[in-house]
Design a protein around this motif. Structure first.
Motif, PDB file in Angstrom:
ATOM      1  N   ARG A  72      17.532   7.483 -20.946  1.00 22.01           N
ATOM      2  CA  ARG A  72      17.663   7.601 -22.407  1.00 22.01           C
ATOM      3  C   ARG A  72      17.445   6.259 -23.099  1.00 22.01           C
ATOM      4  O   ARG A  72      16.839   6.193 -24.162  1.00 22.01           O
ATOM      5  CB  ARG A  72      19.043   8.150 -22.767  1.00 22.01           C
TER       6      ARG A  72
ATOM      7  N   THR B 140      18.469   9.225 -32.505  1.00 21.04           N
ATOM      8  CA  THR B 140      19.034   8.664 -31.281  1.00 21.04           C
ATOM      9  C   THR B 140      20.231   9.504 -30.867  1.00 21.04           C
ATOM     10  O   THR B 140      20.676  10.374 -31.607  1.00 21.04           O
ATOM     11  CB  THR B 140      19.536   7.214 -31.460  1.00 21.04           C
TER      12      THR B 140
ATOM     13  N   CYS C   6      13.759   5.520 -23.080  1.00 19.91           N
ATOM     14  CA  CYS C   6      13.035   6.368 -24.036  1.00 19.91           C
ATOM     15  C   CYS C   6      13.320   5.967 -25.475  1.00 19.91           C
ATOM     16  O   CYS C   6      12.711   6.500 -26.394  1.00 19.91           O
ATOM     17  CB  CYS C   6      13.457   7.827 -23.918  1.00 19.91           C
ATOM     18  N   GLY C   7      14.316   5.112 -25.674  1.00 22.56           N
ATOM     19  CA  GLY C   7      14.690   4.748 -27.038  1.00 22.56           C
ATOM     20  C   GLY C   7      15.673   5.709 -27.671  1.00 22.56           C
ATOM     21  O   GLY C   7      15.863   5.695 -28.878  1.00 22.56           O
ATOM     22  N   LEU C   8      16.302   6.550 -26.865  1.00 20.43           N
ATOM     23  CA  LEU C   8      17.275   7.501 -27.421  1.00 20.43           C
ATOM     24  C   LEU C   8      18.658   6.888 -27.531  1.00 20.43           C
ATOM     25  O   LEU C   8      19.492   7.356 -28.295  1.00 20.43           O
ATOM     26  CB  LEU C   8      17.367   8.754 -26.547  1.00 20.43           C
ATOM     27  N   LEU C   9      18.920   5.893 -26.719  1.00 17.14           N
ATOM     28  CA  LEU C   9      20.199   5.193 -26.786  1.00 17.14           C
ATOM     29  C   LEU C   9      19.915   3.712 -26.992  1.00 17.14           C
ATOM     30  O   LEU C   9      18.995   3.162 -26.389  1.00 17.14           O
ATOM     31  CB  LEU C   9      20.997   5.372 -25.484  1.00 17.14           C
ATOM     32  N   THR C  10      20.708   3.087 -27.842  1.00 15.07           N
ATOM     33  CA  THR C  10      20.541   1.662 -28.081  1.00 15.07           C
ATOM     34  C   THR C  10      21.260   0.893 -26.981  1.00 15.07           C
ATOM     35  O   THR C  10      22.420   1.168 -26.698  1.00 15.07           O
ATOM     36  CB  THR C  10      21.156   1.281 -29.439  1.00 15.07           C
TER      37      THR C  10
ATOM     38  N   ASP D 261      23.023   7.879 -29.887  1.00 11.32           N
ATOM     39  CA  ASP D 261      24.131   6.917 -29.890  1.00 11.32           C
ATOM     40  C   ASP D 261      25.429   7.527 -30.399  1.00 11.32           C
ATOM     41  O   ASP D 261      25.414   8.308 -31.317  1.00 11.32           O
ATOM     42  CB  ASP D 261      23.773   5.706 -30.758  1.00 11.32           C
TER      43      ASP D 261
END
Ligand SMILES: Nc1ncnc2c1ncn2[C@@H]1O[C@H](COP(=O)(O)OP(=O)(O)O)[C@@H](O)[C@H]1O
Ligand SMILES: [Mg+2]
Lengths: 308, 368
Positions: A49, B366, A52-56, B368
């Motif tokens: 993730r 995202t 993929c850039g889904l989580l920072t 997050d």
């Protein structure tokens, strides 16, 4: 243009106190099938993730296909395909509807999309179930649909998160054939798994445990590292022998496999066979060196960290 | 006994889960609390402060004295004075006032002859307001300062009343257009409030946000189908209202469609915003009810807006349903033009834009 499809330095992602990914350095070459091998909760999904850039990321630098992540994540989205761990297409749409929907999302031209979908339906043996609802398909069929959709826009990099967890061994073999086809066509593939047989097919492997990168290399390299450290013991009453063996300081792990007891020795053992003969002092046992398996690699990688 | 134990075990677990689910827990407390307060204020059906205008054609001291007597009843709130009955009628159509009290030129003559003194022009499209003003018809009046009350009674009323738009005071006429506001509020918000949450729960969102699709595209894409749903619903409600209840349609289709689209937009985007806040479909549902209840109670559907106390009116002003209630009664029953009701119209459009903007900003691509 960089050789590496994925480069990460000091990559961490925490959830509160949980370090799902912890200071990982990665270098994934283009065109390879690269595996993340680790048990449940080792951070495979989180890692994918983040890539993929889904989580920072909590810390660290990530470059994927020469794009800085997460800053340039939006630009990356056209170039990657992602097969999520949990089936994420729409249950209440048919196979063809799902594919058409995603083709539109990726902005494929109408006629091109039509042709591409037909090709993929054929290639993944889905033509006969094009009007079947995704909810009504078997695990193997769903997985083929998910892969077909992930490759719809011909991405250069594919992320597959435990793609074969709901699939029987035969379908798994077929699935890997498809992956090799994609790889031959130049696609870089990142696949996570907790199956040893699957991991063994990868060009390169990263072994993850508790968010840490424990070891990496090609399966052969990794297994060769363990040469002269794996001993097989056969005899009677192996359960008791196992307990004895585990009490010896140089024995790293012991596991019963069928009629054998498989012992992994610590790296600084000079003569494993005589060490064990002496230590176990049991004449009814026979000892032999064994060819290291990926499972041994995994055990070694995850246990060395604990003892050190 | 063991059955009771099991029941208690489950109960304790549910309570524990509930206490950890902040939103649900908040709703459990807030819904009864707030609804009780709202009910407590709004259920007061004693109507006060209906905005009216006065048209004094006689220019006499008697007219001023009568006006004062009407004012002190507190049923009405005199907002303006007009010179002609026509101006007053226009103000009623536009909804600025609900009624006008018109004193004729021959007021003195009428007083001497015991005839009704003046005429009420009343917006009958809200039946509760209509009834309250109708009750003033027979109010006792002093003809001279300090003098005895005149011989006006039910038999010889002090005022004449002309009820506009709904002369028979049939409540359906008032209720049916109002109902569109309630039903649209309910369905529009309900449909969209779960939209994103459902995808998140089913795992669809993780794939969707890995694609190049933009947040705003997802938002609008999800809304569009419901615009048609809304139009179909309002067609059904008003169509049935006109055929079964003979509710008169006094306006034009263009105006009706314009105000309806504005309200559908406001409700859908509000639902979408809820969808970006709620974590589960259950929470989305609860938040929808949270909006729906005051929309039913405070929008003017059940109780006249003008009769509600200030705090309730402030809350009502925030709700899209209140603005739509005014618009739909205006364009449907009174034949008003959108331009005459532009304040409410602009409010709905602005609300739509703001909700969409906030929802889009809140929705990050995202996990997050
Ligand atoms: N969104 C999240 N919030 C909190 N903890 C999480 C979240 N996602 C993953 N974790 C935790 O991070 C760790 C790694 O999880 P994951 O990446 O899913 O591992 P894997 O895919 O290898 O099974 C686990 O301990 C998991 O509980
Ligand atoms: Mg996982």
């Amino acid at each position: 243009m960089n050789d590496a499809a994925v480069e990460a330095r000091g990559l961490s992602r925490h959830f509160g106190d949980i370090r799902a990914v912890d200071k990982v350095d990665l270098q994934i070459p283009r065109g390879e099938i690269y595996g993340f091998l680790g048990p449940n909760g080792s951070g495979k999904t989180t890692m994918i993730r983040v890539l993929c850039g889904l989580l920072t990321p909590t810390a660290g630098e990530v470059r994927v296909l020469d794009l800085e992540i997460p800053r340039q994540a939006e630009a990356l989205r056209r170039k990657i395909g992602y097969m999520t761990q949990k089936f994420s297409l729409y249950d209440d749409l048919t196979v063809a509807e799902n594919m058409r929907f995603m083709a539109r999302i990726y902005g494929l031209q109408r006629s091109a999309a039509k042709q591409r979908i037909e090709d993929l339906l054929g290639h993944y043996a889905l033509t006969s179930m094009r009007d079947r609802f995704a909810a009504d398909m078997s695990g193997g069929q769903r997985q083929r649909l998910a892969l077909a959709v992930a490759t719809l826009h011909q991405p250069t990099l594919l992320f597959l998160d435990e793609p074969t967890s709901a699939v029987d061994p035969e379908n798994r073999r077929d699935f890997w054939e498809k992956l090799f086809d994609l790889s031959d066509a130049g696609t870089t593939i990142l696949v996570s798994t907790h199956y040893m047989d699957e991991a063994e097919r990868c060009h390169q492997l990263a072994i993850l445990e508790n968010g840490r990168l424990r070891n990496q290399g090609s399966p052969d390299e990794l297994m060769t590292q363990l040469d002269s450290r794996v001993v097989e013991i056969s005899g009677s009453d192996l359960r008791r022998v196992k307990d004895r063996a585990l009490s010896l300081p140089l024995v790293q792990s012991a596991a019963q496999q069928g009629l054998h007891l498989r012992i992994l020795m610590s790296p600084d053992t000079s003569d494993p066979l005589s060490y064990l003969r002496q230590g176990l002092a049991n004449d009814s046992l026979s000892f032999s060196m064994a060819r290291p398996s990926l499972e041994d690699v995994f055990v070694a990688a995850t246990q060395e960290q604990h003892s050190s | 006994m063991s059955s009771l134990h099991r029941i208690w075990a489950v109960t304790a677990k549910e309570l524990k889960q509930l206490s950890r689910d902040r939103v649900t827990f908040g709703m459990v407390v807030m819904i009864p609390l707030i609804q009780l307060l709202l009910f407590g204020y709004a259920i007061n059906t004693e109507v006060r402060n209906i905005p009216i205008a006065v048209v004094d054609l006689s220019g006499s001291a008697l007219a001023r004295a009568l006006t004062e007597q009407v004012r002190v009843t507190q049923v009405v709130d005199i907002r303006t004075h007009y010179h002609t009955p026509r101006e007053a009628e226009a103000a009623i159509v536009a909804g600025t006032v609900r009624a006008a009290l018109v004193f004729p030129e021959n007021l003195a003559q009428r007083a001497a002859g015991g005839e009704p003194l003046a005429q009420w022009l009343v917006d009958g499209s809200d039946t509760i307001v209509g009834s309250a003003l109708l009750a003033l018809r027979t109010m006792p009046v002093h003809l001279a300062a300090g003098g005895p009350r005149g011989a006006y009674s039910a038999a010889s009323p002090s005022f004449e009343v002309a009820l506009f738009f709904n002369p028979e005071r049939r409540s359906e006429v008032n209720v049916v257009p109002g109902l569109t506001a309630i039903i649209l509020t309910m369905t529009m918000i309900l449909f969209t409030s779960a939209a994103l949450v459902r995808e998140r729960e089913r795992g669809n969102l993780e794939l969707l946000i890995t694609t190049p699709v933009h947040s705003l595209e997802i938002m609008i894409g999800k809304l569009v189908p419901y615009v048609f749903v809304g139009l179909i619903q309002i067609t059904i409600i008003l169509g049935l209202g006109m055929t079964i209840f003979q509710v008169p349609f006094n306006g034009t289709l263009g105006n009706l469609v314009a105000v309806t689209l504005a309200f559908i937009g406001a409700s859908l985007t509000l639902g979408l915003l809820i969808s970006t806040i709620a974590k589960t479909q259950m929470q989305a549902m609860q938040m929808t009810v949270f909006i729906l209840m005051p929309s039913i109670l405070l929008s003017g559907f059940m109780f006249p807006y003008d009769a509600m106390p200030r705090p309730a009116q402030y809350i009502a002003e925030v709700l899209p349903a209140t603005h739509f209630m005014r618009l739909i009664r205006g364009v449907f029953l009174r034949g008003a033009e959108v331009s005459q009701l532009q304040g409410d119209m602009i409010w709905l459009l602005g609300f739509t834009a703001i909700m969409l903007a906030i929802a889009t900003l809140r929705f990050r691509k995202t996990l997050d």
